[in-house]
Design a protein around this motif. Structure first.
Motif, PDB file in Angstrom:
ATOM      1  N   ILE A   1       0.848  -1.205   0.000  1.00 61.21           N
ATOM      2  CA  ILE A   1       0.000   0.000   0.000  1.00 61.21           C
ATOM      3  C   ILE A   1       0.879   1.249   0.000  1.00 61.21           C
ATOM      4  O   ILE A   1       0.594   2.225  -0.700  1.00 61.21           O
ATOM      5  CB  ILE A   1      -0.952  -0.007   1.214  1.00 61.21           C
ATOM      6  CG1 ILE A   1      -1.996  -1.116   1.058  1.00 61.21           C
ATOM      7  CG2 ILE A   1      -1.634   1.346   1.369  1.00 61.21           C
ATOM      8  CD1 ILE A   1      -2.856  -1.313   2.285  1.00 61.21           C
ATOM      9  N   SER A   2       1.966   1.212   0.776  1.00 62.33           N
ATOM     10  CA  SER A   2       2.908   2.336   0.800  1.00 62.33           C
ATOM     11  C   SER A   2       3.557   2.530  -0.563  1.00 62.33           C
ATOM     12  O   SER A   2       3.771   3.668  -1.001  1.00 62.33           O
ATOM     13  CB  SER A   2       3.982   2.106   1.868  1.00 62.33           C
ATOM     14  OG  SER A   2       3.407   1.979   3.148  1.00 62.33           O
TER      15      SER A   2
ATOM     16  N   SER B   1       3.171   5.878  -2.708  1.00 62.89           N
ATOM     17  CA  SER B   1       4.356   6.623  -3.163  1.00 62.89           C
ATOM     18  C   SER B   1       4.287   6.898  -4.659  1.00 62.89           C
ATOM     19  O   SER B   1       4.624   7.993  -5.118  1.00 62.89           O
ATOM     20  CB  SER B   1       5.631   5.834  -2.833  1.00 62.89           C
ATOM     21  OG  SER B   1       5.767   5.650  -1.441  1.00 62.89           O
ATOM     22  N   ILE B   2       3.843   5.900  -5.417  1.00 56.44           N
ATOM     23  CA  ILE B   2       3.719   6.082  -6.868  1.00 56.44           C
ATOM     24  C   ILE B   2       2.699   7.167  -7.188  1.00 56.44           C
ATOM     25  O   ILE B   2       2.957   8.070  -7.999  1.00 56.44           O
ATOM     26  CB  ILE B   2       3.326   4.748  -7.540  1.00 56.44           C
ATOM     27  CG1 ILE B   2       4.484   3.749  -7.438  1.00 56.44           C
ATOM     28  CG2 ILE B   2       2.950   4.973  -9.009  1.00 56.44           C
ATOM     29  CD1 ILE B   2       4.116   2.338  -7.862  1.00 56.44           C
ATOM     30  N   LEU B   3       1.545   7.102  -6.545  1.00 58.05           N
ATOM     31  CA  LEU B   3       0.497   8.092  -6.805  1.00 58.05           C
ATOM     32  C   LEU B   3       0.942   9.493  -6.393  1.00 58.05           C
ATOM     33  O   LEU B   3       0.684  10.471  -7.111  1.00 58.05           O
ATOM     34  CB  LEU B   3      -0.792   7.699  -6.068  1.00 58.05           C
ATOM     35  CG  LEU B   3      -1.494   6.448  -6.588  1.00 58.05           C
ATOM     36  CD1 LEU B   3      -2.673   6.079  -5.684  1.00 58.05           C
ATOM     37  CD2 LEU B   3      -1.978   6.659  -8.024  1.00 58.05           C
TER      38      LEU B   3
ATOM     39  N   ILE C   1       0.145   2.659  10.533  1.00 58.28           N
ATOM     40  CA  ILE C   1      -0.775   3.442   9.700  1.00 58.28           C
ATOM     41  C   ILE C   1      -1.460   4.555  10.489  1.00 58.28           C
ATOM     42  O   ILE C   1      -1.774   5.610   9.934  1.00 58.28           O
ATOM     43  CB  ILE C   1      -1.820   2.532   9.017  1.00 58.28           C
ATOM     44  CG1 ILE C   1      -2.532   1.644  10.040  1.00 58.28           C
ATOM     45  CG2 ILE C   1      -1.158   1.680   7.949  1.00 58.28           C
ATOM     46  CD1 ILE C   1      -3.611   0.766   9.438  1.00 58.28           C
ATOM     47  N   HIS C   2      -1.677   4.320  11.778  1.00 58.11           N
ATOM     48  CA  HIS C   2      -2.355   5.337  12.598  1.00 58.11           C
ATOM     49  C   HIS C   2      -1.492   6.579  12.797  1.00 58.11           C
ATOM     50  O   HIS C   2      -1.949   7.708  12.602  1.00 58.11           O
ATOM     51  CB  HIS C   2      -2.721   4.731  13.955  1.00 58.11           C
ATOM     52  CG  HIS C   2      -3.157   5.738  14.975  1.00 58.11           C
ATOM     53  ND1 HIS C   2      -4.349   6.426  14.887  1.00 58.11           N
ATOM     54  CD2 HIS C   2      -2.549   6.191  16.114  1.00 58.11           C
ATOM     55  CE1 HIS C   2      -4.462   7.246  15.920  1.00 58.11           C
ATOM     56  NE2 HIS C   2      -3.381   7.126  16.679  1.00 58.11           N
ATOM     57  N   VAL C   3      -0.218   6.372  13.165  1.00 57.46           N
ATOM     58  CA  VAL C   3       0.651   7.508  13.503  1.00 57.46           C
ATOM     59  C   VAL C   3       0.935   8.398  12.284  1.00 57.46           C
ATOM     60  O   VAL C   3       0.778   9.623  12.368  1.00 57.46           O
ATOM     61  CB  VAL C   3       1.950   7.027  14.173  1.00 57.46           C
ATOM     62  CG1 VAL C   3       2.900   8.196  14.407  1.00 57.46           C
ATOM     63  CG2 VAL C   3       1.627   6.337  15.496  1.00 57.46           C
ATOM     64  N   PRO C   4       1.371   7.844  11.120  1.00 55.44           N
ATOM     65  CA  PRO C   4       1.606   8.736   9.970  1.00 55.44           C
ATOM     66  C   PRO C   4       0.375   9.531   9.553  1.00 55.44           C
ATOM     67  O   PRO C   4       0.478  10.725   9.244  1.00 55.44           O
ATOM     68  CB  PRO C   4       2.047   7.764   8.868  1.00 55.44           C
ATOM     69  CG  PRO C   4       2.650   6.614   9.601  1.00 55.44           C
ATOM     70  CD  PRO C   4       1.808   6.462  10.823  1.00 55.44           C
TER      71      PRO C   4
END
Length: 398
Positions: A62-63, A67-69, A257-260
């Motif tokens: 997912i990361s 990153s690509i998008l 996922i929560h912290v970022p």
């Protein structure tokens, strides 16, 4: 029918027919970037996949897609992502599986997590000085930009690059120190402050390029400089830079996922507060009939609104993720813990701000002041709760 109107309609329809879809607008560089990121993800899974469970592998891909998008959406970010991954890989290579290699020249002065983060801190101060000097020069020469402002933007990019590289290398260092307890570096206040600085810098650079607001860099970087001073104090007085094992409450993939998501919201809210100060100064000059060196107050408010909208979206996502994490860890989605309560207050504050602007049509000084006051509400939710209150989130104490 008026022939002029008819020809105009045909021209408009012709333009619409010529517009390409998002994917068709991508060029070979965009697809090359996507290929590079995919190869990085494959390499990561092959070499460190043994340290990841199924959820973490899903987060990896997912990361990669995110990153690509992001690289397609904001082109300069492609260079940033590739450069940070490349530099982090060099740092990891120099360690060669042994934390004792930290005394090697390249690691000691450039690519260990601490040295990279120190370069981040230094770059922020240098960028602030260049933004201030550049803004004063535009005021004198009545020019929209100058070389100093360009240097300031580049230094802000360097600060983000150094900080993100430092976090990636720190991730590897945690495994070198404790092979069975390595973890993503977003587990304590020191690490999340570094993440906050990276996110805030990148968000500001995006809005700077989109809306040509280089003269406002001094406002945003001044707040970041205050955060750097706190980070340095926190590191020197509390040894906060030392890598510690995760406490049981944080040993969860939810943290990744929560912290970022949370800190995208925090970064946007803090940036909007500094833009609110700039808008108040611009309004003051406009009211007095003076020619201001700042952009028009309406233009500043538009950037502030977009920052709050993005921050509100990610803060909402982070709050939902936090509730799911709480249900997984404690068996209930919400407990009115002080941290949860103040997170709700922050969410409610910006929900009302957006409602007043979008539905009630409010503009100007009131919303600018509201954004500035929102900084204090956000700061208390972020760090004040940890200092003065206790609860289920007390593992984040200073």
């Amino acid at each position: 029918m008026n022939p002029t109107i008819k020809s105009t309609d045909k021209a408009a329809q012709h333009i619409l027919l010529e517009q390409k879809t998002f994917l068709r607008r991508l060029n070979s560089w965009d697809w090359g970037f996507a290929l590079i990121m995919t190869m990085v993800a494959v390499f990561s899974q092959l070499h460190v996949g043994h340290n990841m469970d199924i959820y973490e592998i899903a987060i990896l891909w997912i990361s990669c897609a995110a990153s690509i998008l992001l690289g397609w959406f904001f082109k300069p970010l492609r260079v940033f992502i590739i450069a940070s991954v490349f530099l982090a890989y060099i740092g990891v290579t120099f360690y060669n599986g042994d934390i004792a290699q930290a005394d090697r020249f390249v690691l000691k002065y450039f690519l260990s997590s601490q040295s990279a983060i120190m370069w981040q801190c230094a770059s922020i101060f240098l960028a602030l000085l260049c933004y201030i000097a550049g803004a004063l020069l535009t005021r004198k020469n009545q020019a929209p930009t100058n070389t100093l402002l360009g240097i300031a933007s580049n230094l802000t990019w360097i600060s983000a690059l150094a900080g993100f590289t430092g976090l990636l290398v720190r991730w590897h260092e945690s495994y070198l120190l404790r092979p069975d307890a390595g973890h993503i570096p977003v587990s304590n206040l020191y690490e999340v402050f570094i993440l906050f600085l990276v996110i805030t810098a990148l968000m500001y650079l995006y809005y700077e390029s989109k809306f040509a607001i280089q003269k406002l860099g001094g406002f945003v970087l001044s707040f970041m400089a205050v955060v750097v001073i706190f980070v340095l104090w926190y590191s020197l007085s509390r040894e906060a830079h030392a890598i510690q094992p995760l406490i049981p409450a944080l040993q969860s993939w939810w943290m990744k996922i929560h912290v970022p998501a949370n800190f995208i919201g925090y970064g946007a809210f803090c940036m909007s507060a500094m833009l609110g100060i700039a808008e108040l100064l611009a309004i003051r000059s406009e009211t007095a009939g003076k020619k201001s060196w700042l952009p028009e107050s309406q233009a500043i408010e538009e950037v502030m609104y977009k920052a709050i909208a993005v921050g509100f979206l990610f803060f909402t996502i982070a709050t939902i993720l936090g509730a799911l994490w709480a249900a997984d860890a404690w068996g209930r989605y919400w407990s009115w813990d002080p941290k949860e309560t103040w997170a709700f207050i922050v969410w409610l504050n910006y929900a009302i701000w957006l409602h007043l602007r979008l539905v009630a049509g409010w503009r100007g000084k009131v919303l600018a002041w509201w954004a500035v006051i929102g900084l204090f509400i956000t700061a208390f939710a972020f760090i004040g709760v940890n200092m003065f209150l206790s609860g289920l989130h007390s593992y984040g104490e200073l």
